[in-house]
Enzyme design. Structure first.
Site, PDB file in Angstrom:
ATOM      1  N   GLY A 230       0.812  -1.212   0.000  1.00 39.54           N
ATOM      2  CA  GLY A 230       0.000   0.000   0.000  1.00 39.54           C
ATOM      3  C   GLY A 230       0.846   1.263   0.000  1.00 39.54           C
ATOM      4  N   ILE A 457      -1.666  -5.576   4.528  1.00 38.82           N
ATOM      5  CA  ILE A 457      -1.045  -5.037   3.310  1.00 38.82           C
ATOM      6  C   ILE A 457       0.312  -5.685   3.059  1.00 38.82           C
ATOM      7  CG2 ILE A 457      -2.336  -2.879   3.384  1.00 38.82           C
ATOM      8  CD1 ILE A 457       0.133  -1.493   4.492  1.00 38.82           C
ATOM      9  N   GLY A 458       0.485  -6.858   3.643  1.00 42.81           N
ATOM     10  CA  GLY A 458       1.725  -7.590   3.402  1.00 42.81           C
ATOM     11  C   GLY A 458       2.705  -7.517   4.557  1.00 42.81           C
ATOM     12  N   ARG A 634       8.822  -2.172  21.435  1.00 43.57           N
ATOM     13  CA  ARG A 634       8.827  -3.629  21.434  1.00 43.57           C
ATOM     14  C   ARG A 634       8.529  -4.170  20.038  1.00 43.57           C
ATOM     15  NH1 ARG A 634       8.204  -7.104  25.603  1.00 43.57           N
ATOM     16  NH2 ARG A 634       6.801  -5.860  26.862  1.00 43.57           N
ATOM     17  N   VAL A 708       6.662   0.219  13.028  1.00 48.23           N
ATOM     18  CA  VAL A 708       7.865  -0.046  12.230  1.00 48.23           C
ATOM     19  C   VAL A 708       7.678   0.171  10.733  1.00 48.23           C
ATOM     20  CG1 VAL A 708       8.742  -1.732  13.877  1.00 48.23           C
ATOM     21  CG2 VAL A 708       7.381  -2.526  11.953  1.00 48.23           C
ATOM     22  N   GLY A 709       6.474   0.503  10.279  1.00 48.33           N
ATOM     23  CA  GLY A 709       6.212   0.497   8.839  1.00 48.33           C
ATOM     24  C   GLY A 709       6.997   1.515   8.031  1.00 48.33           C
ATOM     25  N   GLU A 710       7.259   2.666   8.593  1.00 53.89           N
ATOM     26  CA  GLU A 710       7.805   3.759   7.789  1.00 53.89           C
ATOM     27  C   GLU A 710       9.235   4.151   8.130  1.00 53.89           C
ATOM     28  OE1 GLU A 710       4.003   5.885   8.682  1.00 53.89           O
ATOM     29  OE2 GLU A 710       4.258   6.627   6.661  1.00 53.89           O
TER      30      GLU A 710
HETATM   31 MO1  MOS Z   1       1.311   5.511   4.875  1.00 57.38          MO
HETATM   32  S1  MOS Z   1       2.301   6.832   3.736  1.00 57.38           S
HETATM   33  O1  MOS Z   1       1.160   6.050   6.392  1.00 57.38           O
HETATM   34  O2  MOS Z   1       0.237   4.517   4.192  1.00 57.38           O
END
Ligand code: MOS
Length: 743
Positions: A230, A457-458, A634, A708-710
């Protein structure tokens, strides 16, 4: 948990959904940047065998226009754009959909789409970001949008600083290229609508579609169990979604539209280009005295989100004088949108390049310079960091990477014709927290069902929540099933802002507590229960039931308790069942979030260590080693968290070396709308990427989770550019670092 289904090909993504009597749609894009449609010749397209309809603003059903959005609204709930597709003759960007062809096969629809002829009355358009920068308007700050921020007098401190670096950095527009292109399957049944959609926000998609098509919210169902990436591009509702639903309504058929790469680039907003100034003033010992960071980003005239490029600059360094300002310029282009770490992904390129330039100017090690200026509290407003141990991340990284072996001078390390360089940069991100509604059902057979409309989203989102539930209830992970990605489920958070896992886990933990309390209440009714007279705080969940903490063999399984009470199952829900109850709950959650923001800076940080090899004859840059050490609170699952962080680094390497949406400034047309000419890193471009983290819980959040995504992508481009400078002595301040800039 989703691994077996995905590896066996059983996990169904949107485009895998086949429904009876399915028709297929394809888009026709405008070829001018601004103007009015004066003629539409659809006869040739309609004559193609298998074409069911060619929809244009002449014959398309009317929709309710999208709610107006402020260009300065950072809310991810923005509908993407205010354009009323196919209900207007106006063209707002080069590539805006102006017609949709529906046919009995995807190929027929595409072929016919090419035969639609459109004529325009062209109006003057502003499409050149470089030329439009001077018209940029400073952003006014709001609760959500970072505007101008200052402490002290940064310009004066800069003028009197013994050592100064003051440079301009630019980053190009970037397009969303998730592995799975955007796709929609729409099925109308009277006024009821079912949509399969790769989405980061099914609740928003549902509300947006209900409004646009004037049907009751309860009759709209959006399903999105698996999403192939995404990164922000699937959070708003874009043209493909709306027009598939429109095509289904107009033709009375179920319709599927899978966007081509070109369709994605022309209709899904990407990252703005930026121009940034970073100026740093320091004492000769490296103590920072002044930090200025200003930046210009673009929005479209019909929507878009500005990039707060100075976001990290107000938190990272203990300078007494700081000035941050964001400005926005408005162009006749596809609205810009969020892309992984909006703000910090490109803001860290400028800031962390400038810090490296200062280290060079001071003759100081860049890690040491950063550690000398590590703040104890937020440098701008004195707030505490909820946790921050960037020193430990750098120390661990330097040790593992062998940073001490680096010889400081540029061009001092080589391997044959490869110039070898090593660079560092800091990663920084502020994860969000959103409300979530969860139900947890415990059955007498000991199994557990968790339901929440969050998004896979994976990232292993369901795996993480399975672990959280299993842990909280003391049952094996195999006993837990998690349902997600469907608006029939309790409303979950958007998969955005690195906040989904922590947001759902917070609600899930609350629900599990409530569930255990209810189970205990059942047990206490029975005179024979060993839990009689006990409080929940005296018990531990484990072995599929509740047991006394002081006497671990005294207790009983959930199955025994439920069966004895004559209950097949027991279910709890975090939110009130009523609409008003839910609204109040969301208001409370939002108030809590703002209260927390006033008390703490909840940020995740990291230290990137990069090695590049630059061919001294051709300027080719190869990234040869990478280590990122992160302080992210964590870690729920080391495998999925590492994969997220590594994916961020891969995306950052793309931004550093190759990614660039090229727009013809004369026409506003994107000229590289596909992976053949828009280059993302492939395996052959990447070294093994080592990821490490401190794994220490944040003391201010449930379970100590942050996000941790970004953070992985932030700092990456600067680490590459800094390493390239070390290798070659050439400082590149304009991304991407292509070989022509090094020759
Ligand atoms: Mo994101 S750029 O927080 O999907």
């Amino acid at each position: 948990m989703d691994g077996p289904a995905k590896t066996a090909g059983l996990a169904r993504y949107t485009a895998d959904h086949h429904v009876p009597d399915l028709a297929h749609a394809a888009l026709v894009h405008a070829t001018v940047a601004r103007g009015r449609i004066t003629g539409l010749d659809t006869a040739d397209a309609e004559a193609v065998g298998g074409v069911l309809a060619v929809l244009t603003h002449h014959n398309a059903p009317r929709m309710t226009p999208p709610a107006p959005v402020s260009a300065l609204d950072l809310s991810t709930l923005a509908p993407g754009t205010t354009v009323d597709y196919l209900n207007t003759d106006r063209v707002h960007w080069n590539g805006q959909p102006v017609a949709v062809v529906v046919a009995d096969s995807p190929d027929t629809a595409r072929q016919a789409a090419r035969l639609v002829r459109v004529t325009y009355e062209v109006e003057p358009a502003v499409t050149d970001f470089a030329a439009a920068q001077d018209d940029a308007v400073p952003l006014r700050g709001t609760l959500l949008v970072l505007g101008e921020e200052r402490t002290g007098d940064a310009e004066r401190a800069l003028a009197t600083a013994p050592v100064v670096v003051d440079h301009r950095y630019t980053t190009p527009a970037q397009s969303h290229h998730a592995m799975e292109p955007h796709a929609t399957v729409a099925v109308w049944n009277g006024d009821r609508l079912t949509v399969h959609e790769g989405s980061q926000d099914v609740d928003w998609a549902r509300r947006h579609l209900a409004r646009r098509f004037g049907v009751p919210l309860a009759g709209v169902r959006v399903l999105s169990p698996h999403v192939g990436g995404g990164f922000g591009g699937k959070a708003p509702v874009w043209a493909g979604t709306v027009l598939t639903v429109l095509a289904a309504r107009a033709t009375g058929r179920a319709v599927r539209m899978v966007l081509s790469r070109e369709d994605v680039i022309r209709t899904v907003g990407g990252r703005t280009p930026t121009v940034q100034r970073v100026a740093l003033g320091a004492q000769r010992d490296g103590t920072l005295t002044a930090l200025l960071h200003t930046g210009v980003s673009q929005v479209g005239r019909v929507g878009g989100t500005p990039e707060p490029v100075g976001s990290q600059s107000r938190h990272l360094y203990a300078a007494p004088h700081i000035w941050i300002r964001h400005s926005t310029t408005t162009l006749d282009v596809l609205p810009t949108a969020h892309m992984r770490a909006p703000g910090e992904a490109v803001g860290t390129f400028a800031l962390e390049s400038a810090v490296d330039e200062l280290a060079v100017a001071l003759g100081m090690d860049p890690v040491e310079l950063r550690m000398r200026n590590e703040p104890d509290r937020d440098p701008l407003d004195g707030k505490r960091f909820s946790r921050r141990d960037l020193r430990a991340a750098y120390a661990r990284g330097a040790e593992r990477f062998g940073w001490a072996e680096r010889t400081p001078s540029p061009r001092s390390m080589r391997d044959g014709h490869w110039l070898v360089g090593r660079g560092v940069a800091t990663a920084f991100h502020l994860p969000v927290r959103l409300p979530a509604d969860v139900t947890v059902r415990l059955r007498a057979d000991g199994t557990v069902l968790v339901r929440c409309a969050f998004h896979e989203i994976g990232v292993g989102a369901a795996t993480a929540q399975t672990q959280v539930a299993a842990d909280a209830l003391g049952v094996p992970v195999e006993a837990v099933t998690v349902e997600h990605g469907d608006t029939e489920l309790p409303v979950g958070p958007q998969a955005g802002g690195s906040g989904q896992t922590a947001s759902v886990a917070t609600a899930l933990l609350e629900a599990c507590e409530e569930l255990k309390r209810s189970v205990l209440a059942l047990a206490r009714r029975s005179p024979s229960s060993p839990l009689r007279g006990r409080r929940l705080s005296e018990l531990r969940a484990g072995r599929g039931g509740l047991y006394r903490a002081d006497a671990p063999d005294r207790g009983e399984t959930y199955g025994v308790i439920l069966t004895r009470a004559g209950r097949a199952e027991i279910e709890v829900r975090t939110a009130a069942g009523t609409r008003l109850g839910r609204t109040l709950q969301q208001a409370r959650a939002a108030a809590g979030w703002f209260r927390d923001r006033r008390r703490w800076v909840r940020a995740v940080t990291g230290a990137h260590f990069c090695e590049v090899r630059v061919d001294e004859h051709t300027g080719e840059v190869r990234v040869s080693r990478w280590l990122g050490v992160f302080d992210v609170g964590r870690v729920v699952n080391p495998k999925t968290a590492t994969s997220q962080l590594r994916g961020g680094i891969v995306m950052g390497i793309g931004a550093a070396l190759s990614e660039e949406t090229l727009v013809d400034p004369r026409t506003g047309r994107t000229v590289n709308p596909g992976l053949a000419e828009y280059h993302v890193p492939v395996q052959a471009d990447l070294p093994r990427i080592e990821v490490d983290y401190l794994d220490e819980p944040d003391p201010t959040t449930p379970l100590g989770l942050l996000g941790v995504g970004e953070v992985g992508i932030t700092g990456v481009a600067a680490a590459v550019a800094n390493a390239v400078h070390h290798a070659t002595g050439v400082r590149v301040r304009d991304l991407p670092v292509t070989l022509d800039r090094l020759l």
